[in-house]
Write an enzyme that holds these catalytic residues in place. Structure first.
Site, PDB file in Angstrom:
ATOM      1  N   GLY A  12     -67.061  -1.899  35.448  1.00  0.00           N
ATOM      2  CA  GLY A  12     -67.475  -1.270  36.624  1.00  0.00           C
ATOM      3  C   GLY A  12     -69.073  -1.124  36.359  1.00  0.00           C
ATOM      4  N   SER A  37     -65.354  -6.413  38.955  1.00  0.00           N
ATOM      5  CA  SER A  37     -64.076  -6.994  39.815  1.00  0.00           C
ATOM      6  C   SER A  37     -64.370  -7.482  40.823  1.00  0.00           C
ATOM      7  CB  SER A  37     -62.894  -5.777  40.054  1.00  0.00           C
ATOM      8  OG  SER A  37     -61.960  -6.368  40.519  1.00  0.00           O
ATOM      9  N   VAL A  64     -59.563  -4.672  35.838  1.00  0.00           N
ATOM     10  CA  VAL A  64     -59.176  -4.061  34.573  1.00  0.00           C
ATOM     11  C   VAL A  64     -57.558  -3.829  34.609  1.00  0.00           C
ATOM     12  CG1 VAL A  64     -61.299  -3.431  33.802  1.00  0.00           C
ATOM     13  CG2 VAL A  64     -59.824  -2.003  35.335  1.00  0.00           C
ATOM     14  N   TYR A 158     -55.816  10.684  43.064  1.00  0.00           N
ATOM     15  CA  TYR A 158     -57.033  10.485  42.377  1.00  0.00           C
ATOM     16  C   TYR A 158     -57.052  11.474  41.224  1.00  0.00           C
ATOM     17  CZ  TYR A 158     -61.877  10.252  40.913  1.00  0.00           C
ATOM     18  OH  TYR A 158     -63.017  10.293  40.190  1.00  0.00           O
TER      19      TYR A 158
END
Length: 246
Positions: A12, A37, A64, A158
């Site tokens: 990222g 990505s 990933v 998250y």
């Protein structure tokens, strides 16, 4: 560990903390593999910025969450740069959901966040570990979050995924010792694109912080670099949050 001339993979790496870390590593003389990505344009812009400033950087695409793509990416990096000696597991996603809306936390959201935020970091660590062990040294920094410490954040899945990242860090530190150090940086609020549309909420947070400032991606990047350099540190979760969790 001296960062100069080391090959560093930043997942990222084209935006936010990843971009700032890629730039900071290049400024310290590392050769940076900028993973992306979908954000190809941002990754290429980061590479161009580093090259304009006299550094070395290359962009590599991989999701990933897909082990086969990670292994292919690492193979391409080795073909280009020779090896991978440093890994910054930064790639991460979220979904903004009310914490108390348990029905909104669907299986699809759980799977998506765990696949990228947790399994993605494991895929990358596993792929580069043999290269690091072959050289006799390596360093990995995972980007966690204070959400993983407090249980609060952009969504329940998250926060739990980041708690899992913290646990993964400790387990990898044990599994990869003594040749490879593994630590985790847990930022609080950071001024990145994740706050887009919620800038007023971010500003309301500032008076509650002991240092009265929101961390910048560059703040986090400096700590990432310092952690990679430290040879007597492993298995630690290091918080950078302007006093948010004190």
């Amino acid at each position: 560990m001296e960062l100069r001339d080391k090959v560093a993979l930043v997942t990222g790496g084209g935006t936010g903390i990843g971009r700032a870390t890629s730039v900071a590593l290049a400024e310290r003389g590392a050769i940076v593999a900028v993973n992306y990505s979908r954000s190809e344009a941002a990754a290429m812009d980061t590479v161009r910025l580093i090259k304009r400033n006299g550094g070395q950087a290359y962009a590599f695409q991989a999701d990933v969450s897909k082990d086969e793509e990670v292994r292919a990416m690492v193979h391409a990096i080795v073909k280009c740069c020779g090896t991978v000696e440093l890994l910054v597991n930064n790639a991460s996603i979220t979904r903004h959901l009310p914490l108390d809306d348990l029905e909104a936390a669907t299986d699809d959201i759980w799977d998506e966040l765990y696949d990228v935020n947790v399994k993605g970091m494991f895929h990358c660590a596993r792929a580069v570990a043999p290269l690091m062990k072959a050289s006799g040294q390596g360093a990995i920094v995972n980007i966690g979050s204070i959400a993983g410490l407090t249980g609060s954040g952009s969504s329940l899945p998250y926060a739990v995924s980041k708690a899992a990242v913290h646990g993964l860090t400790k387990s990898l530190a044990r599994a990869l010792a003594p040749d490879i150090s593994v630590c985790c940086i847990a930022p609080g609020a950071v001024a990145t694109r994740w706050w887009e549309g919620r800038e007023a909420q971010m500003q309301q947070l500032i008076p509650q912080l002991l240092l009265k400032r929101i961390s910048t991606p560059e703040d986090v990047a400096k700590l990432v670099c310092a952690t990679l350099e430290q040879e007597a540190l492993t298995g630690q979760i290091i918080t950078i949050d302007s006093g948010q969790t004190l």
